[in-house]
Enzyme design. Structure first.
Site, short mmCIF file in Angstrom:
data_model
loop_
_atom_site.label_atom_id
_atom_site.label_comp_id
_atom_site.label_asym_id
_atom_site.label_seq_id
_atom_site.Cartn_x
_atom_site.Cartn_y
_atom_site.Cartn_z
N LYS A 166 10.11 -16.56 -10.31
CA LYS A 166 9.29 -15.54 -10.96
C LYS A 166 8.18 -16.21 -11.79
O LYS A 166 8.46 -17.13 -12.57
CB LYS A 166 10.18 -14.69 -11.88
CG LYS A 166 9.44 -13.57 -12.55
CD LYS A 166 10.37 -12.75 -13.40
CE LYS A 166 9.58 -11.72 -14.19
NZ LYS A 166 10.39 -10.97 -15.12
N ASN A 221 0.86 -1.19 0.00
CA ASN A 221 0.00 0.00 0.00
C ASN A 221 0.90 1.24 0.00
O ASN A 221 2.11 1.13 0.19
CB ASN A 221 -0.94 -0.04 1.22
CG ASN A 221 -0.15 -0.01 2.51
OD1 ASN A 221 0.53 0.96 2.81
ND2 ASN A 221 -0.22 -1.09 3.28
N LYS A 232 -9.54 -3.62 19.41
CA LYS A 232 -8.09 -3.79 19.46
C LYS A 232 -7.49 -3.37 20.79
O LYS A 232 -6.27 -3.40 20.96
CB LYS A 232 -7.44 -3.02 18.31
CG LYS A 232 -7.99 -3.42 16.94
CD LYS A 232 -7.07 -3.05 15.82
CE LYS A 232 -7.74 -3.32 14.49
NZ LYS A 232 -6.80 -3.53 13.41
N LYS A 243 -12.99 0.31 16.67
CA LYS A 243 -11.61 -0.20 16.58
C LYS A 243 -10.94 -0.15 17.95
O LYS A 243 -10.19 -1.05 18.33
CB LYS A 243 -10.83 0.67 15.58
CG LYS A 243 -9.77 -0.08 14.86
CD LYS A 243 -9.52 0.48 13.50
CE LYS A 243 -10.61 0.04 12.53
NZ LYS A 243 -10.42 0.59 11.21
N ASP A 256 -3.63 -6.36 5.10
CA ASP A 256 -4.58 -7.26 5.77
C ASP A 256 -4.59 -8.64 5.12
O ASP A 256 -5.01 -9.61 5.73
CB ASP A 256 -5.99 -6.66 5.72
CG ASP A 256 -6.06 -5.41 6.59
OD1 ASP A 256 -5.54 -5.46 7.72
OD2 ASP A 256 -6.61 -4.39 6.13
N PHE A 288 -4.28 3.70 15.20
CA PHE A 288 -4.72 4.62 14.17
C PHE A 288 -5.95 4.02 13.48
O PHE A 288 -6.07 2.80 13.39
CB PHE A 288 -3.61 4.85 13.12
CG PHE A 288 -2.61 5.87 13.57
CD1 PHE A 288 -1.77 5.62 14.64
CD2 PHE A 288 -2.49 7.09 12.91
CE1 PHE A 288 -0.85 6.56 15.07
CE2 PHE A 288 -1.57 8.05 13.32
CZ PHE A 288 -0.75 7.79 14.41
#
Ligand code: C5P
Length: 415
Positions: A300, A220, A355, A351, A290, A337
């Protein structure tokens, strides 16, 4: 470009032997024009490319180039220089001085000053492309970066040796900007409030990458900036900081107690789990993937033999924060966060519950606040007991400062 930060600043300018050494004259002139005082240290080979007399005339002071100059009397010059300077700039920096610095050698005026110096160091490498690209040079530069040196990357183009490629001394403008940034940060950290002295803080930062095969991965756009700013601010307040970071391309903060480099979510989880028991505060800032490919191909995947599509089975990765919460010790304080596109506060609170966060930094991710990979951020800080604070859009260093102010208030007497 001039900046008040350079006014009355004491700059040590180290020059090593490269064809671009002549550019140091202009760099010195620019420092002086901006109001700084400059003392020049030259290696023997630098003096083959630019005369000490030139640098003496420009800086207005004798150049330090001979460790055993009897005329100077009994003054331990490298120590005196190191104490005097507020920033040490080495431009151009040859492969040789970079290697010496990485190894901690001290056999000439410049390398001895480097060892004795405790302020920020800025190096602007310049060398032949092959030398710059040599794995040993890469390793040396990475080591200096880890220790907090600021590296002004060389540019690409035609080199004096006739080759084309990377290795050309960066523009003086760029070196100047980096020196100003290094000074600014040193100034900020010099005003340490020490409110976290004695605390051990672990910060996760950056993205994780999940390999598909040896040359491809899922990831990401997280740059690591927010996590690094949080880690740096904790260190500035006196904490012993462990930074567990996924791969990033930005400068890692130098003032860390430990930097653990990981690639995948599993590696990040292992790194956190094995250090968790020692921590007082954990800040989960990383953008952990995730999902990861169920298994990475050993070789490859060739497009020629894969037809028009391939199937990739993705499996869930460990939730680093959740796993940490399971093995949490009494008295530990967790900060997480939450990046959300809608129902920001409600989702962030959920959250917090799932968590075990004591404080959540909630980011609304939108076109106007991309949060990921951006220089700035805006957020709402939410405490377990219901306290809330809005942070207006600002640079990530400023956001980190406000996060720690809030965390310290929320943790109250526990700290
Ligand atoms: O569930 P979500 O990814 O939105 O949660 C974000 C928070 O959880 C962040 O603090 C992030 O660092 C942490 N997280 C984690 N491991 C994951 C996913 C998220 O530590 N696999």
């Amino acid at each position: 470009m001039s900046d008040p930060i350079l006014q009355e600043t004491r700059i040590l300018l180290g020059i090593t032997g490269g064809i671009s050494a002549f550019k140091s004259a202009d760099l010195c002139r620019r420092f002086i024009k901006a109001g700084a005082s400059v003392r020049v240290i030259m290696t023997r080979s630098a003096a083959e490319f630019i005369t000490p007399l030139t640098m003496e005339t420009l800086s207005g002071h004798p150049v330090y180039s001979d460790m055993f100059d009897r005329r100077r009397g009994w003054e331990i010059e490298h120590i005196a220089f190191a104490r005097w300077g507020q920033v040490l700039v080495i431009a151009p920096a040859t492969a040789n001085i970079i290697a010496k610095m990485a190894a901690g050698l001290s056999d000439d005026p410049l390398s001895t000053t480097v060892l004795a110096f405790r302020g920020p160091i800025v190096i602007a490498p310049a060398m032949n492309t092959q030398m710059w690209e040599h794995p040993q040079t890469h390793e040396n530069v990475a080591r200096l970066r880890e220790r907090g040196a600021w590296v002004v990357h060389p540019g690409s183009g035609a080199l004096a040796c006739g080759e084309m490629g990377a290795g050309r001394l960066a523009e003086n403008e760029e070196i100047l900007t980096t020196v100003m940034e290094a000074l600014r940060q040193a100034k900020v950290s010099g005003q340490s409030s020490e409110s976290l002295t004695g605390k051990r803080v672990l910060v996760t930062a950056g993205p994780t990458i999940e390999p598909i095969d040896p040359v491809r991965h899922l990831s990401n756009p997280s740059s690591g900036r927010m996590g690094y700013a949080v880690a740096r601010e904790a260190a500035r307040r006196g904490a012993e900081v462990t930074l567990v970071t996924g791969p990033t391309s930005i400068q890692t903060p130098g003032e860390m107690t430990e930097i653990v480099r990981v690639r995948t979510a599993c590696e990040m989880n292992d790194a956190v789990q094995s250090r968790l028991a020692d921590q007082d505060i954990c800040v989960f800032c990383a953008a952990v993937s995730d999902f990861a490919p169920e298994s990475a191909a050993g070789a490859k995947i060739k497009k020629e033999s894969s037809g028009q599509s391939i199937e990739l089975k993705l499996v869930r990765t460990p939730d680093v924060a959740k796993e940490a919460n399971k093995s949490r010790q009494p008295g530990q304080f967790f900060v997480g966060f939450a990046a959300e596109t809608d129902n920001l506060v409600r989702n962030a609170r959920e959250k917090m519950e799932s968590k075990g966060f004591d404080v959540v930094v909630a980011n609304e991710v939108s076109e106007s606040n991309p949060a990921f990979a951006a220089e700035e951020n805006e957020a709402i800080l939410i405490g377990r007991g219901g306290n809330q604070e809005q942070i207006e859009r600002s640079g990530k260093t400023e956001v980190a400062r406000k996060i720690w102010d809030f965390v310290e208030r929320e943790a109250g007497r526990e700290f």
